[in-house]
Design a protein around this motif. Structure first.
Motif, PDB file in Angstrom:
ATOM      1  N   ARG A 194       0.828  -1.202   0.000  1.00  0.00           N
ATOM      2  CA  ARG A 194       0.000   0.000   0.000  1.00  0.00           C
ATOM      3  C   ARG A 194       0.864   1.255   0.000  1.00  0.00           C
ATOM      4  NH1 ARG A 194      -5.745  -0.417  -0.616  1.00  0.00           N
ATOM      5  NH2 ARG A 194      -5.790  -2.616  -0.939  1.00  0.00           N
ATOM      6  N   GLY A 195       2.054   1.169  -0.541  1.00  0.00           N
ATOM      7  CA  GLY A 195       2.921   2.343  -0.610  1.00  0.00           C
ATOM      8  C   GLY A 195       3.787   2.542   0.621  1.00  0.00           C
ATOM      9  N   GLY A 196       3.488   1.841   1.700  1.00  0.00           N
ATOM     10  CA  GLY A 196       4.240   2.042   2.925  1.00  0.00           C
ATOM     11  C   GLY A 196       5.454   1.150   2.981  1.00  0.00           C
ATOM     12  N   PRO A 197       6.120   1.021   4.081  1.00  0.00           N
ATOM     13  CA  PRO A 197       6.053   1.884   5.266  1.00  0.00           C
ATOM     14  C   PRO A 197       6.764   3.218   5.032  1.00  0.00           C
ATOM     15  CG  PRO A 197       7.639   0.116   5.559  1.00  0.00           C
ATOM     16  CD  PRO A 197       7.008  -0.098   4.222  1.00  0.00           C
ATOM     17  N   GLU A 198       6.261   4.233   5.659  1.00  0.00           N
ATOM     18  CA  GLU A 198       6.780   5.595   5.491  1.00  0.00           C
ATOM     19  C   GLU A 198       6.840   5.993   4.019  1.00  0.00           C
ATOM     20  OE1 GLU A 198      10.403   6.319   7.636  1.00  0.00           O
ATOM     21  OE2 GLU A 198       9.698   5.152   9.349  1.00  0.00           O
ATOM     22  N   TYR A 199       5.885   5.550   3.239  1.00  0.00           N
ATOM     23  CA  TYR A 199       5.795   5.899   1.811  1.00  0.00           C
ATOM     24  C   TYR A 199       7.031   5.482   1.028  1.00  0.00           C
ATOM     25  CZ  TYR A 199       1.961   8.551   3.647  1.00  0.00           C
ATOM     26  OH  TYR A 199       0.795   8.894   4.296  1.00  0.00           O
ATOM     27  N   SER A 200       7.799   4.521   1.568  1.00  0.00           N
ATOM     28  CA  SER A 200       9.029   4.144   0.888  1.00  0.00           C
ATOM     29  C   SER A 200       8.752   3.364  -0.382  1.00  0.00           C
ATOM     30  CB  SER A 200       9.908   3.305   1.814  1.00  0.00           C
ATOM     31  OG  SER A 200       9.220   2.136   2.177  1.00  0.00           O
ATOM     32  N   THR A 201       7.559   2.821  -0.552  1.00  0.00           N
ATOM     33  CA  THR A 201       7.272   2.100  -1.793  1.00  0.00           C
ATOM     34  C   THR A 201       6.141   2.747  -2.579  1.00  0.00           C
ATOM     35  OG1 THR A 201       5.743   0.610  -0.677  1.00  0.00           O
ATOM     36  CG2 THR A 201       8.013  -0.125  -0.863  1.00  0.00           C
ATOM     37  N   ARG A 202       5.798   4.004  -2.229  1.00  0.00           N
ATOM     38  CA  ARG A 202       4.769   4.654  -3.046  1.00  0.00           C
ATOM     39  C   ARG A 202       5.435   5.227  -4.289  1.00  0.00           C
ATOM     40  NH1 ARG A 202       0.323   8.950  -1.043  1.00  0.00           N
ATOM     41  NH2 ARG A 202       2.112  10.286  -0.677  1.00  0.00           N
ATOM     42  N   VAL A 203       5.305   4.510  -5.396  1.00  0.00           N
ATOM     43  CA  VAL A 203       5.982   4.887  -6.630  1.00  0.00           C
ATOM     44  C   VAL A 203       5.188   5.974  -7.355  1.00  0.00           C
ATOM     45  CG1 VAL A 203       7.201   2.732  -6.959  1.00  0.00           C
ATOM     46  CG2 VAL A 203       4.834   2.940  -7.684  1.00  0.00           C
ATOM     47  N   MET A 204       5.742   6.470  -8.445  1.00  0.00           N
ATOM     48  CA  MET A 204       5.130   7.590  -9.159  1.00  0.00           C
ATOM     49  C   MET A 204       3.670   7.323  -9.544  1.00  0.00           C
ATOM     50  SD  MET A 204       6.819  10.363  -9.540  1.00  0.00           S
ATOM     51  CE  MET A 204       6.599  11.305 -11.043  1.00  0.00           C
ATOM     52  N   VAL A 205       3.437   6.185 -10.200  1.00  0.00           N
ATOM     53  CA  VAL A 205       2.079   5.930 -10.665  1.00  0.00           C
ATOM     54  C   VAL A 205       1.119   5.857  -9.477  1.00  0.00           C
ATOM     55  CG1 VAL A 205       0.597   4.281 -11.854  1.00  0.00           C
ATOM     56  CG2 VAL A 205       2.846   4.774 -12.748  1.00  0.00           C
ATOM     57  N   HIS A 206       1.587   5.272  -8.397  1.00  0.00           N
ATOM     58  CA  HIS A 206       0.778   5.178  -7.191  1.00  0.00           C
ATOM     59  C   HIS A 206       0.466   6.573  -6.638  1.00  0.00           C
ATOM     60  CE1 HIS A 206       0.120   2.478  -3.424  1.00  0.00           C
ATOM     61  NE2 HIS A 206      -0.784   3.417  -3.516  1.00  0.00           N
ATOM     62  N   TYR A 207       1.475   7.441  -6.642  1.00  0.00           N
ATOM     63  CA  TYR A 207       1.265   8.790  -6.126  1.00  0.00           C
ATOM     64  C   TYR A 207       0.344   9.589  -7.049  1.00  0.00           C
ATOM     65  CZ  TYR A 207       2.246  13.294  -3.975  1.00  0.00           C
ATOM     66  OH  TYR A 207       2.120  14.499  -3.350  1.00  0.00           O
ATOM     67  N   ILE A 208       0.487   9.360  -8.355  1.00  0.00           N
ATOM     68  CA  ILE A 208      -0.416  10.027  -9.297  1.00  0.00           C
ATOM     69  C   ILE A 208      -1.849   9.570  -9.031  1.00  0.00           C
ATOM     70  CG2 ILE A 208      -1.074  10.177 -11.727  1.00  0.00           C
ATOM     71  CD1 ILE A 208       1.947   9.964 -12.383  1.00  0.00           C
ATOM     72  N   TYR A 209      -2.002   8.279  -8.828  1.00  0.00           N
ATOM     73  CA  TYR A 209      -3.334   7.739  -8.522  1.00  0.00           C
ATOM     74  C   TYR A 209      -3.880   8.369  -7.245  1.00  0.00           C
ATOM     75  CZ  TYR A 209      -6.717   4.336  -6.741  1.00  0.00           C
ATOM     76  OH  TYR A 209      -7.829   3.750  -6.210  1.00  0.00           O
ATOM     77  N   ASP A 210      -3.050   8.414  -6.213  1.00  0.00           N
ATOM     78  CA  ASP A 210      -3.492   9.023  -4.952  1.00  0.00           C
ATOM     79  C   ASP A 210      -3.841  10.497  -5.137  1.00  0.00           C
ATOM     80  OD1 ASP A 210      -3.316   6.746  -3.530  1.00  0.00           O
ATOM     81  OD2 ASP A 210      -1.522   7.271  -2.394  1.00  0.00           O
ATOM     82  N   THR A 211      -2.975  11.208  -5.849  1.00  0.00           N
ATOM     83  CA  THR A 211      -3.207  12.639  -6.054  1.00  0.00           C
ATOM     84  C   THR A 211      -4.538  12.877  -6.758  1.00  0.00           C
ATOM     85  OG1 THR A 211      -0.849  12.950  -6.270  1.00  0.00           O
ATOM     86  CG2 THR A 211      -2.238  14.740  -7.020  1.00  0.00           C
ATOM     87  N   ALA A 212      -4.790  12.092  -7.783  1.00  0.00           N
ATOM     88  CA  ALA A 212      -6.003  12.308  -8.557  1.00  0.00           C
ATOM     89  C   ALA A 212      -7.234  11.797  -7.836  1.00  0.00           C
ATOM     90  CB  ALA A 212      -5.876  11.647  -9.925  1.00  0.00           C
ATOM     91  N   PHE A 213      -7.150  10.611  -7.238  1.00  0.00           N
ATOM     92  CA  PHE A 213      -8.370   9.976  -6.761  1.00  0.00           C
ATOM     93  C   PHE A 213      -8.471   9.866  -5.247  1.00  0.00           C
ATOM     94  CE2 PHE A 213      -7.726   8.582 -11.146  1.00  0.00           C
ATOM     95  CZ  PHE A 213      -8.922   9.031 -11.684  1.00  0.00           C
ATOM     96  N   HIS A 214      -7.507  10.418  -4.528  1.00  0.00           N
ATOM     97  CA  HIS A 214      -7.683  10.529  -3.078  1.00  0.00           C
ATOM     98  C   HIS A 214      -7.574  11.964  -2.598  1.00  0.00           C
ATOM     99  CE1 HIS A 214      -8.141   6.363  -1.885  1.00  0.00           C
ATOM    100  NE2 HIS A 214      -7.316   6.078  -2.870  1.00  0.00           N
ATOM    101  N   TYR A 215      -6.710  12.742  -3.284  1.00  0.00           N
ATOM    102  CA  TYR A 215      -6.640  14.159  -2.939  1.00  0.00           C
ATOM    103  C   TYR A 215      -7.401  15.007  -3.963  1.00  0.00           C
ATOM    104  CZ  TYR A 215      -2.720  12.049  -0.418  1.00  0.00           C
ATOM    105  OH  TYR A 215      -1.943  11.218   0.352  1.00  0.00           O
ATOM    106  N   TYR A 216      -7.874  14.381  -5.021  1.00  0.00           N
ATOM    107  CA  TYR A 216      -8.730  15.024  -6.023  1.00  0.00           C
ATOM    108  C   TYR A 216      -8.077  16.231  -6.672  1.00  0.00           C
ATOM    109  CZ  TYR A 216     -11.695  11.888  -3.556  1.00  0.00           C
ATOM    110  OH  TYR A 216     -12.172  10.759  -2.972  1.00  0.00           O
TER     111      TYR A 216
END
Lengths: 273, 294, 433
Positions: B238-260
């Motif tokens: 899930r991108g953790g721990p401490e966001y150490s595995t939140r890769v670009m595509v994952h962050y783009i997904y989060d930015t668009a669909f969790h932070y809108y």
């Protein structure tokens, strides 16, 4: 020399076993009760149970796993059909027909091969929203037809077909449509099979698009549906693994059936490009 | 003249379905996404999208989470691609020495995990990696008395993701490389053997140079694919721990669909796209340059 | 050979199509003539099954409506709910946590319920705890009917307590009630059983970081925002001290493992941990364990004042419902509220005082133990940027607990980032309201 081969064989065999082992584990673990999964003692269940499957079968509404399964089948099949039809027509025009500017256009298509699909996630989302296709299986089927890979692969194949067949047909007064349908397509079965298998597997395993484009749980595909089991507030591991088995088994069986074609397809695509 | 026009029209009609989809779902969104990246658009806000020029790109440069995501992606690419290619090459060469029927068998065995959908693979490996009852730690502590914090330690998590990916996706590379090996004429090796070249020398002097085009293709495809990694990290850590595995595509997904934040998400998509484009052109340039020298 | 593969594929397609038709027939009967009420929630675990039973009962009792329930894990759920809401595909009835309400109300697709609660078919809102009911209010209107309150509480392993001698005269385990007792019990419970120099039984473990630490920080009297949520105060001294105490549990008192050492919840299920602070909703998972004798108690007072993390599930309505849909949806909401004791059985505390005042509720030991804490239950800050706040908060805690930075530095950084988030929120959301 001879001894070397045996050593290599043993090494490869062990490694291959390690690769297949997790799949076997899905199988045996799905027959374990939860307690045995959490208190891991042995690979085989000490007490075989069908409870996990019973629970899934008993709750078709709560866990619509068969629904997801058929969604996946429907979408992947249609997707394959769309991609084959659309890209083969375009590839035929680009490879065999007289069109002004087709070289330039082909170059543009090739350039888009570099565009990763996930970059398009946000804009395609809004495109689908505009058309009104969100939460609709069409959103997972139709856009696949824009595959540059398909056009590229078939284009290369069509180019290699002998010109004479076509010329004879033209003299007989065949239209381009009949040439495409009666001559080009039947000759291209291997390439079409390759592209078809690729598209099917890609669509079947696709995760992000259904995750983002589908709202309703009963419209989910298997990968996204199974992911729902990964809830943070429960440890129903038996159920999860059993669902995973139901999801995996048909694919493995299909793979064993078609493995020659699948492997040939992958080799072919590697060499052709 | 007129007939030829009709002819052209008929010819062109073959292109229509593809062209439509190509523009609606590829070129259109590509341009739309580029346009969007110059706007500030918070989807849940009543505020209308606002043109802010390069503002989103500037933000991406200073956003600590974007940096973390870029770093995570880079770590993944740098670890996954070389390891995967070298193991795949080794496997391909070794399997290629066996008899044909065995070759088919092993090829299928190594490719089988790729048939498993990522959510199942993720569930399975999350269990393997579990600290308390995971397969690995159970046996590690039983036989060696150690435990590895596979996915709970920021330093380990990405390595574990890479390890899982090797299992999941090495098969395709093995198959393509084996197909490449099959195209190398046997007589080269025979000639080399007669000259007394060792197997290792044969590998360096014959196999590698002749395999280069395909090897390069596999490398490029894998780099492009590696930059787009998402499923594994999404399912296993899930991108953790401490966001150490939140890769670009994952962050783009989060930015668009969790932070809108659609504009910002698009800008980061384009940054990723540019990075990938640079790498793939570089690779192709490199190969072409080498070819001309040879 | 070629013919055979094509035959196989065609055969497969035919089977698929037939199966799809059968499936569609199978799922699309019996509801005709009834108005469909779509109900979404995030109850994916065992609690979801309790909810399904309730939905089935409602459907059986109400021939004119049919509730169609859909559940996803919470993070996907909220994303889908927003997205569907923006695209006018939102469900009719849906669950929103109290701390997530602000953003939904801000995005303007939740309907105020005041006219419904006060109508003839209404609900007596005085039956709901004031702090819980008021938490759903924005600008004088209430936007959701609370169904439950899920509090954090302490689960402890009775066997381990007895083994460690933390018992009363009758030999019953005594859960700690203050910091001193808590530390003492934790120390007794922490053991190195196999003698390899590393502890393999722990007194305490951090399960959900935010819920655990938020409780301790509030007990220390920490605050998070000032000036109507326009200013972050997360790095105030009380919070730093509280976080320091949490870190000390790992490093100084050595009664808790570092986060990477253990899958905390599983560790408790396996009987390797003496005490955890976990939500009441984890109860169903606990009850399924056959070899675990656990007890439930309020969280001990670790700081200076009573406080405990809590959340509530609110039943909410979409804003543009037709009269018919509205009637059915409200009937369904009322039904759930009135039957929330059944819901509580799966691991929740019902929000209606009248229901808590029954023998049936008192017999739910864990629920009533946790329920004692309602007067000082504290929700997460009701801000419109809750996702981003949680991101920064969790990151700070994680880094501190792993010892990557000091509590002060971790919270200072969080403060800086939260200020940025607030600024962004004010610029892009608040002034348009």
């Amino acid at each position: 020399m001879r001894r070397n081969t045996i050593l290599i064989e043993i090494f490869i065999a062990l490694l291959a076993l390690a690769f297949v082992f997790p799949i076997i584990l899905i199988f045996v673990t799905s027959f374990k009760p939860d307690a045995e999964i959490i208190h891991f003692e042995s690979i085989l269940p000490q007490q075989w149970t069908l409870d996990n499957f019973r629970e899934i079968l008993a709750s078709p509404v709560e866990i619509p796993i068969f629904r997801w399964f058929f969604n996946s089948l429907l979408i992947s099949t249609s997707c394959t059909f769309v991609v084959l039809t659309v890209t083969s027509m375009a590839a035929y025009a680009l490879a065999r027909l007289n069109l002004p500017g087709k070289k330039k256009f082909f170059a543009v298509i090739i350039a888009t091969l570099m565009v990763p699909g996930q970059i398009l996630l946000i804009p395609v989302y809004f495109t689908l929203d505009f058309i009104g296709w969100l939460d609709n299986p069409l959103a997972l089927i139709v856009p696949a037809g824009s595959s540059a890979f398909g056009v590229f692969l078939l284009h290369q194949f069509f180019k290699g077909l002998p010109r004479e067949l076509e010329e004879a047909a033209v003299i007989d007064g065949c239209s381009v449509f009949r040439i495409y349908w009666h001559i080009i397509l039947p000759l291209s079965k291997p390439a079409l099979a390759t592209l078809g298998i690729f598209t099917f597997i890609g669509s079947w395993n696709s995760f992000m698009a259904p995750l983002v484009f589908m709202d309703s749980v009963d419209k989910y595909t298997l990968p996204v549906g199974i992911a729902l089991f990964q809830s943070s507030y429960s440890s129903e591991y038996g159920l999860t693994i059993a669902a995973s088995l139901i999801c995996t088994l048909p694919v493995i069986i299909a793979f064993l059936f078609f493995q020659k074609h699948i492997i040939k397809g992958i080799s072919l695509s590697g060499l052709k490009s | 003249m007129k007939q030829s026009f009709i002819h052209k029209l008929a010819n062109f009609s073959f292109m229509i379905p593809y062209l439509t989809l190509f523009f609606v779902f590829l070129i259109g969104p590509l341009i739309f996404g580029l346009g969007l990246s110059f706007f500030r658009w918070e989807m849940l806000s009543p505020a209308p999208p606002k043109f802010i020029g390069l503002g989103n790109y500037q933000e991406a440069l200073i956003d600590p989470y974007a940096r973390k995501a870029l770093w995570a992606t880079a770590r993944y690419v740098v670890m996954a691609v070389p390891v995967k290619i070298s193991i795949a090459l080794l496997l391909a060469v070794l399997i290629n020495t066996l008899t044909d029927s065995h070759q088919n068998f092993y090829r299928a065995a190594f490719f089988m995990p790729a048939m498993i959908t990522i959510s199942v693979g993720g569930i399975l490996w999350r269990w393997f990696y579990n600290n308390e009852f995971g397969l690995f730690n159970t046996y590690l502590s039983k036989f060696f008395g150690i435990k590895i914090p596979w996915i709970t330690d920021p330093d380990w998590a990405m390595k574990s993701i890479v390890f899982m990916t090797m299992w999941w996706s090495i098969g395709g590379a093995v198959i393509i490389l084996m197909a490449g090996l099959k195209q190398i004429p046997k007589r080269y090796y025979e000639a080399a053997s007669i000259d007394g070249a060792s197997e290792f020398e044969q590998f360096i002097n014959i196999t590698l140079p002749l395999l280069k085009p395909i090897l390069l293709l596999v490398v490029v495809l894998n780099i492009i694919g590696a930059f787009q990694v998402f499923g594994q990290t999404f399912m296993i850590t899930r991108g953790g721990p401490e966001y150490s595995t939140r890769v670009m595509v994952h962050y783009i997904y989060d930015t668009a669909f969790h932070y809108y934040r659609m504009g910002y998400g698009s800008a980061m998509s384009w940054i990723l796209f540019i990075i990938i484009a640079i790498f793939s052109t570089l690779q192709f340039r490199l190969s072409r340059g080498k070819k001309q020298n040879a | 050979m070629k013919r055979s593969i094509i035959a196989k594929i065609i055969g497969a397609i035919i089977i698929v199509l037939v199966a799809i038709i059968i499936i569609q027939k199978w799922t699309h009967n019996e509801f005709s003539g009834r108005t469909t009420i779509r109900f979404w929630n995030g109850f994916t675990g065992p609690d979801g099954r309790t909810m399904i039973q309730l939905v089935k009962r409602f459907n059986a009792d109400n021939p004119d409506y049919h509730v169609l329930m859909q559940r996803m894990d919470w993070s996907t759920y909220y994303n889908k709910l927003f997205i569907a809401g923006m695209g006018d595909r939102a469900p009719h009835v849906f669950i929103i946590h109290t701390d997530a309400l602000e953003r939904f109300v801000g995005a303007d697709f939740v309907r105020p319920l005041d006219d419904l609660t006060s109508s003839v078919n209404g609900v007596d809102v005085n039956d709901i705890d004031t702090n819980v009911w008021e938490a759903t209010e924005r600008d004088g209107k209430h936007y959701g009917l609370p169904l439950d309150i899920h509090l954090l509480g302490m689960f402890y392993n009775r066997d381990l307590f007895i083994e460690a001698g933390i018992v009363d005269d009758q030999g019953n385990p005594v859960p700690p009630t203050n910091q001193e007792e808590f530390l003492e019990a934790a120390k007794k419970l922490t053991k190195d059983i196999d003698g390899d120099g590393r502890n393999d039984q722990w007194g305490y473990v951090f399960t959900n970081f935010i819920q655990n630490v938020y409780t301790v920080m509030n007990q220390y009297g920490g605050t998070f925002f000032a000036n109507d949520y326009t200013e972050s105060t997360i790095n105030n001294q009380a919070n730093i001290d509280a976080l320091q105490f949490c870190v000390d549990l790992i490093n100084k008192y050595k009664v808790a493992p570092t986060p990477e050492d253990i899958d905390s919840w599983i560790g408790f299920l396996q009987g390797k941990v003496g005490m955890v602070f976990a939500g009441i909703f984890m109860l169903s998972d606990l009850s399924r364990q056959q070899n675990l004798d656990f007890g439930a108690a309020p969280i001990p007072l670790l700081g200076t004042q009573d406080a405990v993390w809590a959340g509530s599930h609110n039943l909410c309505l979409r804003s543009n419902l037709s009269d018919d849909e509205l009637e059915g949806s409200w009937r369904f909401i009322k039904f759930l509220s009135e039957n929330s004791l059944d819901w509580a059985e799966g691991g929740q505390v019902p929000i209606r005082k009248s229901l808590r005042n029954t023998d049936r509720f008192r017999n739910m030991t864990a629920q009533s133990e946790f329920g004692k804490q309602i007067p000082y239950a504290i929700y997460m800050p009701p801000v419109g940027f809750g996702t981003e706040f949680a991101r920064e908060y969790n990151f700070a805690i994680e880094r501190a607990l792993r010892g990557r930075t000091t509590p002060k530095d971790a919270l200072d950084m969080a403060d800086k980032n939260i200020e940025k988030v607030i600024k962004h929120y004010l610029e892009n959301y608040k002034k348009y309201r």
